[in-house]
Enzyme design. Sequence first.
Site, mmCIF file in Angstrom:
data_model
loop_
_atom_site.group_PDB
_atom_site.id
_atom_site.type_symbol
_atom_site.label_atom_id
_atom_site.label_comp_id
_atom_site.label_asym_id
_atom_site.label_seq_id
_atom_site.Cartn_x
_atom_site.Cartn_y
_atom_site.Cartn_z
ATOM 1 N N CYS A 79 49.739 47.960 52.177
ATOM 2 C CA CYS A 79 49.095 47.371 53.355
ATOM 3 C C CYS A 79 50.096 46.520 54.138
ATOM 4 C CB CYS A 79 47.909 46.528 52.916
ATOM 5 S SG CYS A 79 47.191 45.494 54.199
ATOM 6 N N CYS A 82 48.812 43.020 54.927
ATOM 7 C CA CYS A 82 48.866 42.177 53.728
ATOM 8 C C CYS A 82 50.288 41.670 53.508
ATOM 9 C CB CYS A 82 48.405 42.956 52.499
ATOM 10 S SG CYS A 82 46.754 43.661 52.611
#
Length: 196
Positions: A79, A82
Amino acid sequence: MSTDSPVNSVEKSESTLGKRLRNFLIAIVAIALSVAFVLGLRTETTSASLAKLSEASTPLEVAMTNGKPSLVEFYADWCTVCQKMAPDIAQLETEYADKLNFVMLNVDNTKWLPEMLKYRVDGIPHFVFLKSGGETIAQAIGDQPRSIMASNLEALVTGSSLPYGQSSGQVSKFSAPVAPTASQDDPRSHGSQVVN
């Protein structure tokens, strides 16, 4: 007849040697600075990695029972949002470590499927703010500015309502695996069986 005397030739060769030495030193310094820069960037980016945050996170079972409020982050190593937020989360964790649990749950680990379904995780990062008893106060999805996360965490710690409780930002799409459903071949399905 040559106008160059032996003294001029020596001065020119010393001058050429001096220039070569200076250029060599400049090249060495440039290489050293480049290496230091690359290592510095590498250290900076790995110091707040998702793996390190995960290793340092409070286990969910502990967070639900230790009497502190919690921030649960659903994330994945792939991600990009993230990864982008990892340095801010690391700083916030350092700032609030004694007052708050930081829990990291990797969505690629099917162990967390019940939690993904419970909190309806369909984009990551997905943050869940929990009171000290484990009750959900609010959720935030996607890229959150550090200032918004800090305001929410401060409110969580003090027991106030979260100023940015239902915020959404840029996310990395994630489809939670669907739990298997009973098939007609399953004797527990209580459905009619098909006879060929």
